[in-house]
Enzyme design. Structure first.
Site, mmCIF file in Angstrom:
data_model
loop_
_atom_site.group_PDB
_atom_site.id
_atom_site.type_symbol
_atom_site.label_atom_id
_atom_site.label_comp_id
_atom_site.label_asym_id
_atom_site.label_seq_id
_atom_site.Cartn_x
_atom_site.Cartn_y
_atom_site.Cartn_z
ATOM 1 C CD GLU A 272 -2.546 -1.377 2.614
ATOM 2 O OE1 GLU A 272 -2.246 -0.584 3.540
ATOM 3 O OE2 GLU A 272 -3.371 -2.289 2.757
ATOM 4 N N PRO A 273 1.672 1.469 -1.031
ATOM 5 C CG PRO A 273 2.720 1.484 -3.117
ATOM 6 C CD PRO A 273 1.840 0.655 -2.231
ATOM 7 N NE ARG B 267 5.781 9.596 3.825
ATOM 8 C CZ ARG B 267 5.337 10.465 4.722
ATOM 9 N NH1 ARG B 267 5.603 11.747 4.590
ATOM 10 N NH2 ARG B 267 4.639 10.041 5.760
ATOM 11 N NE ARG C 285 4.866 15.304 5.736
ATOM 12 C CZ ARG C 285 6.186 15.331 5.849
ATOM 13 N NH1 ARG C 285 6.877 16.331 5.329
ATOM 14 N NH2 ARG C 285 6.815 14.353 6.469
ATOM 15 C CB CYS D 64 -3.276 34.509 13.898
ATOM 16 S SG CYS D 64 -3.558 36.004 12.933
#
Length: 414
Positions: free
Chosen positions: A271-272, A274, A310, A341
């Site tokens: 299940e790749p 990234r 991230r 902010c």
């Protein structure tokens, strides 16, 4: 790297990023069709003649145009919500090529997935297994399942994306897995299809994958002794990419290690996510202001943690490339920050760059867990998304409008 400089101007494939910024505005996500294709093809080549399934992890980047591209290349899919399954369906892929993972599947999601003839449920608890059996019975069907086991293997990654330790919420503890399979075997509306495992994301070493695969293979041997036949091992995803500081194994090395560990009679599913799209995308943004304080130099840009969370969430590093080079400028150490902010609203810290107001910059390796994790915090419209193929760019998601953000809200007269 998907970009290179031509006459001091940064290009993705054969398209100038400056021209994209001027035509579509910023911030904007930009993806390379060629890089996505190359990454997926590397998996296909690595498996060779071994029976396998490459189920792209939709959570990494769920844009329907990208799903359609991967489907055309031969991908199956890994989904974790009914929304992701509907995206796969909209992209034209058969649900029978899809696995449904996730620790908290709701009854309505299970029912819809069965109606769409889902390929397999990766089951994460006994209660979930019972609910799937109950709903399948109500629909007069049988549900194909794999028990997702938790092998208690340290993936050596960020703790927020570790999923294979006993302390994590995911999967069935390995010592309990045999008992769960024996229960599943007795259920009238359950068909045992395989074993599943996933230990985390952004792994940069082979050893944790191999350790998990060895433990799964040991379970399969136990099941075989009980005459529970397993045809497929879903070993999950998690192979990392380099954001400039890591040195992950090559796709071929990773696949070869799995094939050596798992019995050759068994089909391997992975299940790749990234590793297919992460380094195939970037976030294009523009410098609004240069600001100097007694402690820091800041480049304040129009992108923020709303578009790329991230760095704030995982303390992640992303390479930064100016879209235009000015050789006569002097570099300085700058933090690239957004207009939200929050002090956590930064995209990069301590980068040696020659920047000025109005410059465009590219935040690299933003193809995964960027657009999918974007929010409208501070009522910021989500950006447009583009994909580039050779010398052409294609709009694959319109930029949100302020009107669309407030369209579902209602004023109440109390």
């Amino acid at each position: 790297m998907i970009c290179e400089y031509l006459n001091n101007e940064l290009h993705i494939e054969n398209v100038s990023l400056a021209s994209i910024a001027r035509e579509y505005g910023t911030p904007v996500y930009v993806y390379s069709k060629g890089k996505i294709t190359d990454n997926f093809s590397s998996y296909q080549r690595a498996f060779g003649d071994r029976d396998h399934a490459i189920c792209y992890a939709v959570k990494a980047n769920s844009n329907i145009a990208i799903l359609k591209l991967l489907h055309d290349l031969g991908a199956g899919f890994d989904v974790v919500s009914i929304g992701e399954l509907e995206r796969v369906h909209a992209a034209g892929a058969a649900s029978s090529e899809t696995v449904f993972a996730g620790v908290g599947k709701m009854a309505r999601e299970i029912e819809r997935a069965l109606a769409l003839n889902i390929g397999c449920f990766n089951v994460e608890s006994v209660d979930e297994l019972s609910l799937i059996d109950q709903i399948a019975g109500k629909l007069g069907s049988r549900a194909r399942i794999a028990v997702r086991v938790n092998p208690d293997v340290d993936p050596k990654t960020h703790p927020y994306i570790s999923t294979g330790l006993n302390e994590n919420k995911f999967g069935i503890p390995m010592p309990n897995a045999l008992e769960v399979y024996l229960k599943a075997q007795k259920m009238a509306h359950i068909e045992i299809a395989g074993v599943a495992c996933h230990i985390g994301s952004q792994l940069t070493e082979i050893a944790p994958f191999v350790a998990a695969a060895e433990r799964v293979q040991g379970l399969i041997n136990q099941l075989d002794e009980r005459e529970i036949k397993i045809n497929q091992v879903d070993i999950g995803g998690g192979l990392g990419i380099s954001y400039g500081q890591e040195n992950p194994p090559a796709i071929e090395e990773y696949v070869t290690a799995l094939c050596k560990t798992i019995d050759p009679s068994l089909r391997i599913a992975i299940e790749p996510g990234r590793s297919i799209v992460g380094d195939a995308g970037l976030l294009l943004t523009q410098v609004l202001y240069m600001k100097q304080t007694p402690a820091k130099h800041f480049a304040i840009v129009d992108a923020s943690m709303s578009e790329l969370i991230r760095p704030a969430l995982y303390q992640a590093h992303h390479p930064v490339m100016p879209v235009s080079l000015y050789p006569s400028r002097e570099t300085q150490l700058v933090d690239i920050v957004g207009p939200v902010c929050e002090t956590a609203d930064f995209l990069a810290k301590g980068r040696e760059l020659a920047l000025g107001a109005d410059d465009f910059i590219a935040i690299m390796d933003a193809g995964a867990y960027s657009a999918v994790m974007a929010s409208s915090y501070n009522t910021r419209p989500k950006p447009a998304e583009l994909i580039v193929s050779a010398d052409q760019s294609y709009l694959i998601r319109e930029r949100d409008s302020i009107e669309s953000l407030i369209a579902n809200e209602r004023i109440v007269d109390f």
